[in-house]
Design an enzyme around this catalytic site. Structure first.
Site, PDB file in Angstrom:
ATOM      1  N   PHE A  57       0.805  -1.224   0.000  1.00  0.00           N
ATOM      2  CA  PHE A  57       0.000   0.000   0.000  1.00  0.00           C
ATOM      3  C   PHE A  57       0.836   1.272   0.000  1.00  0.00           C
ATOM      4  O   PHE A  57       0.303   2.360  -0.072  1.00  0.00           O
ATOM      5  CB  PHE A  57      -0.897   0.016   1.236  1.00  0.00           C
ATOM      6  N   ASP A  88      -0.770 -17.570   4.045  1.00  0.00           N
ATOM      7  CA  ASP A  88       0.320 -17.110   3.179  1.00  0.00           C
ATOM      8  C   ASP A  88       1.657 -17.262   3.899  1.00  0.00           C
ATOM      9  O   ASP A  88       2.492 -16.363   3.877  1.00  0.00           O
ATOM     10  CB  ASP A  88       0.076 -15.649   2.775  1.00  0.00           C
TER      11      ASP A  88
END
Ligand code: ACK
Length: 910
Positions: A554, A668
């Site tokens: 981000f 993940d």
């Protein structure tokens, strides 16, 4: 008064020496050869301080006009002194000054003297008055003389403070006229009074006391003073019968009266005080408050002190015994200046005798001094036990801490039980209390790796004593050997062995009731609320961004110091949300913080807080000096020992165990999402992806450069999105492989499709070079097709611990045929090795016709037979088996199971 003079035009400031050759500083003028001289020297404004007449003493030298060569027609041998009175410091014209006098010299000097540079000093004094203003100026006028003004001293006179005839007369300023007398009324000093009329004295203009009228005499009960030389200086009124000698050069005291060296000379002789009066006691359990009044007779001294003697009254008239050092006196036992004392820590239900003694500075000198005391008899009450002073930590497990303590110093009765209060540190809003009849106990059901505060107190029939101070102990992060713990505890903690070959005695398979579980931020309607529930808002002024360390999803990832008020400065990583974000992006960004903020574990990256009230929005986490694990390993290829690598893996497994205990599935897990600090501690990070996968299977393919982490993901998660802790275990196996091959890319350059296909066909990654066989076996187990056959994270931690404790087990390396690069190995199931599954609890209960309890067992955390084998009757009751016959049946079966286990050391099959 100190005078400073200011130089005016024609006078000069000169350094000279006086008759004694001492340096002097003078103002000079010497214009004797010139006509019409009018030279002025002014002082500053001089305050009168209330004086009505002041004196001016001048010191100066003056030149003999006759000694001057040539025309002496204009030469003068005098100068004039002037003054000007004023209420404010405001300079005036000379014409307004009033002349005081013309000053002439008694002695003038000649050229001869000048040659020697020795001045003949004249001193003249003039007075000035009556003065009525606040201050005045002086000025000196020269009309053509040769003058050096050496000093100007201005002063006034006062009658000093005086004690006469037992009366005090204050410091007094005389009147303005030389002949005037100021009448002053005296004040009779201590213990004296005026005789007929108040005493008076008169202050003369010269500062002398004159004409005494009246006097004071000693009041009733007090005698006249000692008339000896020493005492004449200061007369005092002292008690009669004390030191009456007259005319002697020094005073000796009458019998029973004494003086000590430090007494002032005019102090009368003194004697020891009488006993304290009005002594009372006030009993509060095992404390006594004693209070008394000052003695009737202080002996003429002000240094009266009190001592306490405490004795215990022995039963059956056996006399007294001194109290001993355990009894406390507040503020102290001897030399008390106050008239009270608190005596604490006495025994309950006991008679005491207190002796209160008054002494003063001469008590010691009084040879035959009979001590002046009063006695108080007191009986203490029933009292609660004193606090437990020390609590010690014994055996420490993952979820339990053994405590022991000593009986209180003063039990004050028979101890019926102890209460142990505990809570997790910094969560003191709720606490747990458990009881013990012994001075030790094992506290169970604690969170692993957590700090707890413990306090213990004792109870007798008189009630509870105070809690001990707080003791801080931490549970162990490890799965430790449990052989020494009571079986109840083992069962409560769920230390069971699912895989006997790996870990004979331990493996925590139970999720304890009360262990916090992860809360999906999705359950909050307002995502902002979730953020602020789990993450602390940090004021941006506490953060300094020092440098950029990488690029996040981000925005930039930076680092710098965080200085929270009252806390020590720490280095933090700062993830920023780049400008121009949408509301959805802001939510997704802060999502990670809502998750991370729920975790508190040494192997999970710690969230420090968020910045949402200013821009850019930031997530602040602890700083990990070595960055992400994959890059770190690549950079340090071959640099670590196997034990170091296993240590890293152990840390990751421990973090994952915590996450799975919390009910959180990472989805993940990969070396790139592990961060490493300067101590090689690995911490699981990156909690951002899970929701995306949850929401949208397609999105999984597009995040992170369009790649689902196929290589790290378990087949069932790829095939039908079955993400569980078991699929995290698969990923963990891949991380193990990454670590052991120093950051090699799993399945190298194979395409995702080929990877999926190969795994589907039961091919697996080969053992990395120099990889210990034991580790490769573990990897292979993590890659079991059947997810229930994969080890749990707690088993993995347990096995790694065992390998670390026994490094020789890591010596055997993987068979070279398993290391053929680019070749996947065929997966041989580890069945019969460590993963043999056992009969279920339900089946077992059914087999003994107790199937009705299956649900209660599972709810109670007993989900496997291994755990069941640790159960006691107490545990059975706890899960809800209340009928004695059923308990007996189940316990008998459990005992049989235990025998079977011990004999075979293999999984149970009943
Ligand atoms: O491999 P790295 O140096 O470690 O580069 C990435 C980069 O920021 C983008 O994620 C690094 N990074 C992320 N979080 C932290 C952290 N808490 N401490 C140190 N580095 C971090 C990561």
């Amino acid at each position: 008064l100190v005078l400073t003079v200011e130089l005016w035009v024609m006078w000069e400031e000169i350094g000279e020496v006086d008759e004694d050759y001492a340096p002097i500083h003078t103002y000079q003028v010497c214009r004797v050869m010139e006509q019409n001289q009018n030279n002025w020297l002014h002082t500053n404004w001089i305050l009168t301080e209330g004086a009505q007449r002041v004196y001016i003493e001048l010191k100066f030298t003056l030149r003999d006009c006759n000694s001057l060569p040539g025309g002496v027609g204009t030469c003068k041998e005098t100068f004039n002194m002037y003054y000007y009175e004023t209420d404010e410091d405001r300079a005036m014209k000379e014409s307004r000054y009033i002349k005081v006098d013309t000053i002439a010299a008694d002695e003038s000097f000649t050229e001869l003297d000048l040659g020697d540079r020795v001045m003949k000093l004249n001193t003249e004094v003039r007075d000035l008055g009556p003065l009525s203003r606040k201050g005045f100026y002086l000025a000196f006028q020269d009309l053509g003389a040769c003058i050096a003004l050496v000093s100007v001293r201005v002063f006034y006179k006062r009658c000093p403070f005086l004690v006469k005839s037992l009366a005090e007369f204050p410091d007094t300023i005389p009147g303005s006229e030389a002949s005037q007398l100021v009448e002053v009324v005296g004040h009779c000093i201590n213990n004296s009074m005026p005789l007929y009329e108040p005493p008076r004295m008169h202050c003369s203009a010269d500062g002398e006391w004159l004409v005494p009228i009246g006097k004071c005499v000693c009041a009733g009960g007090f005698g006249t003073v000692c008339r000896c030389q020493v005492l004449l200086k200061g007369e005092v009124c002292i008690p009669i019968n004390v030191a009456r000698q007259t005319g002697a050069t020094s005073c000796s005291c009458e019998d029973e009266y004494h003086k000590i060296d430090s007494d002032p000379p005019n102090m009368a002789c003194t004697r020891p005080p009488s006993a304290p009066r009005n002594a009372i006691s006030n009993v509060n359990e095992t404390s006594v408050f004693l209070e008394w009044s000052i003695p009737m007779e202080t002996g003429g001294r002000k240094d009266v002190r009190y001592n306490i003697l405490c004795s215990r009254v022995l039963p059956d008239g056996r006399g007294l015994e001194e109290c001993g050092p355990n009894v406390r006196f507040l503020p102290r036992r001897v030399g008390l200046s106050n008239t009270s004392v608190m005596v604490a820590d006495l025994q309950s239900h006991t008679n005491y005798s207190f002796l209160l003694e008054a002494v003063n500075g001469v008590s010691e000198m009084a040879k035959d001094y009979t001590k002046q005391y009063v006695t108080l008899n007191v009986t203490t009450n029933q009292a609660a036990p004193s606090p437990v002073s020390v609590v010690r930590k014994g055996y420490t497990g993952k979820s339990s801490i053994g405590l022991s303590w000593a009986e209180p110093d003063r039990p004050n009765g028979i101890i019926l039980e102890y209460e142990i209060k505990y809570f997790e540190k910094e969560q003191d809003s709720s606490y747990t209390i458990i009881k013990s009849k012994e001075t030790e106990m094992v506290v169970e059901g604690l969170k692993a790796s957590s700090v707890y505060i413990f306090q213990v107190r004792a109870r007798t029939s008189a009630g509870y004593g105070a809690f001990s101070r707080r003791f801080e102990f931490q549970t162990s992060p490890y799965c430790e050997y449990t052989g020494t713990i009571q079986s109840t505890m083992a069962a409560r903690c769920g230390f069971v062995c699912l895989r006997p070959k790996w870990c004979h005695v331990c493996s925590a398979a139970v999720k304890f009731p009360g262990v916090r579980t992860y809360i999906d931020p999705l359950t909050y309607e307002d995502p902002n609320q979730a953020v602020h529930e789990f993450a602390q808002e940090i004021d941006v002024s506490f953060i300094s961004i020092e440098r950029i360390i990488g690029a996040g999803e981000f925005g930039e990832v930076c680092c710098g110091p965080l200085r929270l008020p009252g806390k020590r400065e720490i280095q933090v990583a700062i993830k920023t949300l780049k400008a121009g974000y949408t509301e959805q992006q802001r939510r997704d960004f802060l999502w990670e913080a809502s998750i991370m903020g729920q975790f508190n574990h040494p192997n999970i990256i710690r969230l420090e807080g968020v910045v949402t009230k200013s821009k850019p929005v930031m997530i602040i986490t602890e700083y990990m000096e070595n960055g992400s694990l994959d890059t770190f390993l690549k950079k340090n290829d071959g640099q670590f020992t196997v034990i170091q690598l296993v240590g890293m893996l152990r840390g990751i497994a421990s973090g994952m165990r915590y996450l799975s205990d919390m009910g959180y599935v990472h989805r993940d897990l990969a070396a790139r999402n592990i961060l490493v600090n300067s101590n090689l501690v690995c911490k699981v990070s990156d909690f951002g992806l899970s929701r995306v996968l949850e929401d949208d299977a397609e999105a999984a393919y597009t995040t992170r450069g369009g790649k689902i982490p196929i290589r790290w993901t378990a087949p069932e998660a790829i095939a039908y999105r079955k993400f569980t802790s078991a699929s995290d275990v698969w990923s963990y196996g891949i991380v193990m492989w990454e670590v052991m091959s120093y950051g090699e890319r799993p399945y190298w350059e194979m395409s995702n499709q080929d990877v999926i296909k190969a795994v589907e066909e039961n091919y697996r990654l080969p053992g990395p070079m120099d990889c210990p066989e034991a580790l490769y076996h573990l990897m292979m187990d993590c890659w079991q097709r059947e997810r229930t056959n994969r080890p749990k994270f707690d088993e993995i931690v347990c096995l790694l611990d065992k390998l670390i404790r026994n490094p020789s087990s890591l010596k055997k390396l993987v068979n070279s045929s398993h290391r053929v690069s680019n070749l996947l190995v065929e997966h041989a199931s580890a069945e019969g090795d460590c993963s043999a599954r056992t009969k279920s609890v339900g089946e077992w209960l059914d087999s003994i016709k107790m199937g009705r309890y299956t649900e209660l067992f599972v709810e109670g955390g007993y989900s496997s037979l291994e755990m069941v084998t640790q159960m006691t009757s107490e545990d059975l009751r706890r899960v809800g088996v209340n009928l004695a016959g059923h308990q007996k049946k189940i316990i008998t079966s459990i005992q049989e199971m235990r025998v079977h286990m011990n004999n075979t050391n293999s999984p149970i099959n009943i």
